[in-house]
Motif scaffolding. Structure first.
Motif, mmCIF file in Angstrom:
data_model
loop_
_atom_site.group_PDB
_atom_site.id
_atom_site.type_symbol
_atom_site.label_atom_id
_atom_site.label_comp_id
_atom_site.label_asym_id
_atom_site.label_seq_id
_atom_site.Cartn_x
_atom_site.Cartn_y
_atom_site.Cartn_z
ATOM 1 N N GLY A 187 5.841 -2.980 -4.836
ATOM 2 C CA GLY A 187 6.308 -3.127 -6.228
ATOM 3 C C GLY A 187 5.465 -2.476 -7.153
ATOM 4 O O GLY A 187 5.012 -2.928 -8.098
ATOM 5 N N GLY A 188 5.543 -0.915 -6.976
ATOM 6 C CA GLY A 188 5.016 0.017 -7.755
ATOM 7 C C GLY A 188 3.584 0.331 -7.454
ATOM 8 O O GLY A 188 2.867 -0.535 -6.816
ATOM 9 N N GLY A 189 3.418 1.671 -7.171
ATOM 10 C CA GLY A 189 1.946 2.298 -6.712
ATOM 11 C C GLY A 189 1.184 2.759 -7.648
ATOM 12 O O GLY A 189 0.172 2.509 -8.371
ATOM 13 N N PHE A 190 1.714 3.876 -8.062
ATOM 14 C CA PHE A 190 1.266 4.882 -9.255
ATOM 15 C C PHE A 190 -0.135 5.391 -8.869
ATOM 16 O O PHE A 190 -0.880 5.724 -9.527
ATOM 17 N N THR A 235 0.650 -1.068 0.042
ATOM 18 C CA THR A 235 0.131 -0.096 0.140
ATOM 19 C C THR A 235 0.893 1.394 0.025
ATOM 20 O O THR A 235 1.996 1.254 0.445
ATOM 21 N N GLN A 236 0.290 2.285 -0.546
ATOM 22 C CA GLN A 236 0.981 3.585 -0.407
ATOM 23 C C GLN A 236 0.260 4.478 0.579
ATOM 24 O O GLN A 236 0.365 5.754 0.572
ATOM 25 N N MET A 237 -0.440 3.813 1.475
ATOM 26 C CA MET A 237 -1.198 4.901 2.667
ATOM 27 C C MET A 237 -1.504 3.891 3.846
ATOM 28 O O MET A 237 -2.404 3.431 3.856
ATOM 29 N N VAL A 238 -0.346 3.269 4.755
ATOM 30 C CA VAL A 238 -0.437 2.564 5.712
ATOM 31 C C VAL A 238 -1.420 3.079 6.839
ATOM 32 O O VAL A 238 -2.210 2.448 7.250
ATOM 33 N N ASN A 239 -1.320 4.503 7.215
ATOM 34 C CA ASN A 239 -2.226 4.966 8.238
ATOM 35 C C ASN A 239 -3.537 5.191 7.874
ATOM 36 O O ASN A 239 -4.537 4.673 8.367
ATOM 37 N N ALA A 240 -3.882 5.508 6.589
ATOM 38 C CA ALA A 240 -5.257 5.878 6.028
ATOM 39 C C ALA A 240 -5.805 4.188 5.947
ATOM 40 O O ALA A 240 -7.058 4.092 6.092
ATOM 41 N N THR A 241 -5.145 3.162 5.588
ATOM 42 C CA THR A 241 -5.553 1.963 5.377
ATOM 43 C C THR A 241 -5.894 1.340 6.785
ATOM 44 O O THR A 241 -6.792 0.753 6.971
ATOM 45 N N ALA A 242 -5.137 1.622 7.843
ATOM 46 C CA ALA A 242 -5.513 1.152 9.094
ATOM 47 C C ALA A 242 -6.839 1.879 9.538
ATOM 48 O O ALA A 242 -7.614 1.266 10.339
#
Ligand code: MOS
Length: 770
Positions: free
Chosen positions: A267-270, A238-245
C-alpha cells in the motif's frame, strides 16, 4: 496531425543505427496497440472490494501480535530493564529485549552488496547500546494487538545517556566527504567555476535548506511471519522481496532458499518499504516463542523506526554571460546522515546532467548525526536538489530580465555536461514548449505582485523535472504458454500501486500476440524467478527486458516444436512475429499457426521458458534521464500568508508511455507528493533530545484533497531507443521540480523568495521583516 503522430515522427527520426538488445530493432517500440493504451489496473477491483490481502491481513494459525517499545534517548545505554509487570499483563506470552533475543548478525547495508536490503547495518536488539531516539528496546508478544500495546507501556527502562550529535549545525562542523554518492564521485570540477562566477556579468549565489521528511504510505509497515522448521516465511509489505530474503538469511545464518518472502500487495512504497527492524524482530520473536507473529507498526512506529528524506543545506551559485549562457554552475552542500547507513541524498545529481556551462563545480558532503537511518524517499536527492537548482535559475533569469524558460533553452546542452556522453533521448525543450502552451505561460507577468484578486496574490512559476534512468542487472522472467493458448508470466517483482502487473500483462500480451485477458502476470514472491527491486524507477524497464528475453526464447522453442508440417516451417526467429494467438512470417502474415495448434501437434501441455535479462553494456555509453517541465499557479493571501496551489501542470519527457492511465496517476501522485514537500510536510526533530515531535498524520501534514488542485499531466511519448520498449521510469520524476515550481510561483505572486522548505505562512509573513 495529432500530437502522438507528431511525436512518433520525431521519435522515428531520432532512431539510431544501434538497437538493444543485440542490435535488433524491437518491433514493439513504436507499435501502438495494447501497449500505451489506458488499461485499468487489474488489481483495482480487488482493492476496492477489500479482497486484496495485505501483509497485516494474512491469518496464520496460532498467531500472536507484537508491539514495540522505543527508546527515549538518542544515544547511550540501557541501564535497567524491568519487564515483570509487562510479562504478568493479560495475554502476554513473551517480552523480548536484548537480554533474551536470539543472537543475530547485523543486516548488510544497502549498497554494500547488490542483494543487501538493510537501511543500516547496526546490530538489532543485541546489546544495551542506543543509537537513536526511537530505537526498539523491547518487543511484547500477546494474544491480541491491544494486549500487546498495553503491556509495552508496562515495560520499565532507564538509560545512561551519552552526549549525542543531534544538532544539524553542530554536525555540519564535522562534515565529511563520503567515498561515493551512490556510486558517483562526491565532487566534480570542470574549469575554475569560482573564478568564472566572480567575473560573470550576471550572478546569483544562494543558500537553500530542506527539512527532514518522513514516509507516510497509507499502508503501515507490517509483516506476518512464521517458521516452518528451519524455513522462515515472511508475508511482507516490501519493494524488494529478493533482497529482503537474502538479508534475512544473513541475519539468521540461513541459506537464501530457506527464506520465502511474499508480498503481493504493497500500500505505497516510495522507497520506505524496505527491510527495517520490525521484520527482523518479528522473526526473532517468532523463533523464540515458536508461534507465527504479526507485527504492524503504529503510525508513530513508522516515524520512529522507518527513515525518510534527510535534511540538506545547499549552495547554488550561477554566473551568466551577457548572451544568457552559463559561465559558472556551482551546486554544493551537506546532508545529515549516520555512520551506519549509506544514503547521502544525492541532491547534486541534477546539476551534473541538466545544463551547459563553461565551468561546473558540484560537491556533496554528509554530516553524521545520532538519528534514525535516513533512506530513499521518492526521488532521493533529485526532489530537494531540483528545488535549490531550479529556484536559483529563476532568480538568475530575473536578474537577467529573461523569461525563465528562455534561459533554460539557452543553456540546453548538446551532450552530458559532466560526463560528456551523448544523451540517449532528451526532449526537455519540447516538454517546456508543450507545457507552456497548455498551461498558458504567456499569461504570466514577470513583475511580482502584479496580479491580485482581493486579498489573494496570484503568481506562476515553472521548474525542470529530472530523474536518472536506472535499469537493475539480474532478474529473470519465466513464461508458461499452455495448450489452451494462455500465458503465465512470472517474476518476483512488486506491485506498490503503480500497476506493474497490468503493464507487464499488456506488454507480454502484445509481444505474444495474445489478448490481454489471456495473460497473467505473477509477481511478489521469492519462489518465482528472481526479480529486481522496485526502486529508482527502474522496475518497468528491468522486467520489460526480462520479458523480451523470455519471449524471444519462447519463439525459438515454438519454431522448433512447429517443425516441418507447419506454415512456419523453415523460418528463423527473426523472420516471425506474433499475432492473433500464434506466430506468422513478418512479411507474409498468412503463413501463420496458432500456439494451440503448435502445442497440440507437438503433444505438449505447455512450453516453459525462463531467461535472465541481458544487461547490454552499451547503455552505459549514454546519459539517460527523464525530464519534465513543471508549471504551477498559486494564490497567496496577502493577509495570512496562506498559500493555495490553484493550478498545476506537468509536461514530461519520459520515453514511451506504456499505459496512459497508470502513467497519469504516477505523474500526478509524484506532483502531489511534491506539493507536500513544498508546502506542508516537515518532520520536526527536537534538537535537544533527537526525538521526532510530530509522529502522526495529524501533525505531519501530507496533502489532502483540499490542498490539491486539478492537476494536468501531458507527455512527449518519444521512445528512448536505448531502453526496452522505449520506456523510461516514471515513478519518481513527478515529484522533482515541484518544490521549485511552487516556490517560484510564490515569488511571482508575492515578491518573496522562500529559500527554506516547506513554504509555510510564518515564513511568508516574516519575510517582510528580513
Ligand atoms: Mo524509490 S525512493 O527508489 O522507491
Amino acid at each position: 496531425m495529432s500530437i502522438i503522430e507528431k511525436a512518433m515522427q520525431t521519435a522515428i527520426r531520432l532512431t539510431p543505427e544501434s538497437w538493444l538488445p543485440g542490435g535488433t530493432p524491437d518491433p514493439l517500440m513504436y507499435k501502438h496497440g495494447l501497449i500505451g493504451s489506458p488499461v485499468t489496473r487489474i488489481d483495482g477491483r480487488l482493492k476496492v472490494e477489500g479482497k486484496a490481502r495485505f501483509a497485516a491481513e494474512v491469518p496464520l494459525e496460532g498467531m500472536e501480535y507484537a508491539a514495540l517499545l522505543y527508546s527515549s534517548i538518542a544515544r547511550g545505554r540501557i541501564a535497567t530493564l524491568d519487564t515483570t509487570e509487562a510479562e504478568a499483563s493479560p495475554g502476554v506470552t513473551l517480552v523480548m529485549t536484548h537480554l533474551n533475543a536470539p543472537r543475530m548478525k547485523p543486516p548488510p547495508v544497502i549498497m554494500s552488496s547488490p542483494k543487501a536490503a538493510g537501511p543500516s547495518d547496526l546490530p538489532i536488539m543485541q546489546d544495551a547500546e542506543i543509537h537513536w531516539n526511537g530505537q526498539p528496546v523491547a518487543l511484547v508478544l500477546a494474544k491480541t494487538q491491544e494486549q500487546a500495546d498495553h503491556a509495552k507501556s508496562l515495560v520499565r527502562v532507564t538509560y545512561n545517556a551519552a552526549p549525542a550529535v543531534i544538532s544539524f549545525d553542530e554536525a555540519k562542523t564535522h562534515a565529511r566527504t563520503p567515498d561515493s554518492i551512490l556510486g558517483e564521485e562526491p565532487s566534480i570540477e570542470i574549469g575554475d567555476a569560482e573564478a568564472a562566477l566572480k567575473q560573470a556579468a550576471f550572478k546569483v549565489d544562494l543558500s537553500y535548506r530542506t527539512p527532514r521528511y518522513n514516509h507516510n504510505a497509507i499502508e503501515l509497515h507490517a509483516a506476518t511471519v512464521a517458521w516452518e522448521g528451519d524455513k522462515l516465511v515472511v508475508h511482507d509489505a516490501t519493494q524488494m522481496v529478493n533482497a529482503t530474503a537474502w538479508t534475512l538469511a544473513q541475519v539468521f545464518g540461513l541459506k537464501e532458499a530457506q527464506v520465502r518472502v511474499i508480498s503481493p500487495y504493497v500500500g505505497g512504497g516510495f522507497g520506505g518499504k524496505g527491510l527495517w527492524d520490525h521484520q527482523i524482530l518479528a522473526a526473532a520473536a517468532s523463533r523464540l516463542r515458536g508461534r507465527p507473529v504479526r507485527i504492524m507498526l503504529s503510525r508513530e512506529g513508522v516515524f520512529r523506526i522507518v527513515g525518510g528524506r534527510t535534511t540538506t543545506e545547499q549552495r547554488v551559485a550561477l554566473g551568466a554571460k551577457a548572451d544568457g549562457t552559463l559561465a559558472a554552475l556551482i551546486h554544493t552542500g551537506v546532508a545529515a546522515m549516520t555512520t551506519h547507513n549509506a544514503c547521502p541524498e544525492q541532491f547534486t545529481f541534477p546539476a551534473r546532467h541538466l545544463y551547459a556551462a563553461d565551468t561546473i563545480k558540484v560537491a556533496q558532503q554528509v554530516a553524521d548525526m545520532d538519528m534514525l537511518a535516513n533512506t530513499f524517499m521518492r526521488a532521493p536527492g533529485e526532489s530537494v536538489g531540483t528545488y535549490a537548482l531550479e529556484c536559483a535559475l529563476d532568480e538568475l533569469a530575473e536578474a537577467m530580465k529573461l523569461d525563465p524558460i528562455e534561459l533554460r533553452r539557452r543553456i540546453e546542452p548538446e551532450k552530458d555536461p559532466t560526463s560528456g556522453a551523448a544523451f540517449s533521448s532528451r526532449n526537455l525543450v519540447e516538454a517546456y514548449r508543450r507545457g507552456a502552451e497548455k498551461f498558458g505561460w504567456d499569461q504570466r507577468i514577470a513583475t511580482p505582485r502584479s496580479r491580485r484578486e482581493g486579498e489573494w496574490l496570484i503568481g506562476m512559476g515553472c521548474a525542470t523535472a529530472t530523474y536518472p534512468y536506472y535499469r537493475m542487472p539480474g532478474g529473470a522472467a519465466r513464461i508458461r504458454l499452455t495448450a489452451d493458448g494462455r500465458a503465465l508470466v512470472q517474476m518476483a517483482s512488486h506491485e506498490m500501486g503503480m500497476g506493474t502487473a497490468t503493464v507487464q500483462a499488456q506488454h507480454a500480451a502484445e509481444r505474444l500476440g495474445l489478448k490481454f485477458e489471456d495473460v497473467t502476470f505473477d509477481y511478489g514472491d521469492t519462489s518465482l524467478p528472481s526479480g529486481t527491486l522496485a526502486g529508482g524507477s527502474s522496475q518497468t524497464a528491468s522486467i520489460g527486458a526480462a520479458v523480451i528475453a523470455a519471449t524471444d526464447a519462447l519463439t525459438k522453442e515454438l519454431l522448433k516444436l512447429a517443425g516441418n508440417d507447419s506454415p512456419l516451417a523453415g523460418l528463423k526467429p527473426e523472420e516471425v512475429e506474433a499475432r492473433d494467438g500464434g506466430l506468422c512470417k513478418c512479411d507474409e502474415p498468412d503463413r501463420w499457426e496458432s500456439y494451440v495448434s503448435i502445442l497440440q501437434r507437438a503433444k505438449r501441455d505447455e512450453v516453459v521458458c525462463e531467461v535472465e535479462a541481458p544487461m547490454p553494456l552499451e547503455v552505459q555509453k549514454y546519459s539517460m534521464h527523464s525530464y519534465g517541465a513543471q508549471f504551477c499557479e498559486v494564490r497567496v493571501s496577502d493577509v495570512t500568508g496562506e498559500t493555495r496551489v490553484s493550478r498545476f501542470l506537468g509536461s514530461f519527457d519520459a520515453g514511451r508511455i506504456l499505459n496512459a492511465k497508470l502513467a497519469a496517476s504516477q505523474f500526478k501522485g509524484g506532483i502531489i507528493m511534491g506539493l507536500g514537500l513544498a508546502l506542508t510536510e516537515e518532520t520536526l526533530f527536537d534538537e535537544r533530545s533527537g526525538r521526532i515531535m510530530n509522529p502522526s498524520l495529524a501533525e505531519y501534514h501530507v496533502p489532502v484533497h483540499m490542498d490539491v488542485p486539478v492537476i494536468d499531466v501531458i507527455w512527449n511519448d518519444i521512445p528512448d531507443p536505448h531502453s526496452p520498449l522505449g520506456a523510461r521510469g516514471i515513478g519518481e520524476i513527478g515529484i522533482t521540480g515541484v518544490g521549485a515550481a511552487v516556490a517560484n510561483a510564490v515569488y511571482n505572486a508575492t515578491g518573496k523568495r522562500i529559500r527554506e522548505l516547506p513554504i509555510t505562512l510564518d515564513k511568508l509573513l516574516l519575510a517582510d521583516r528580513l
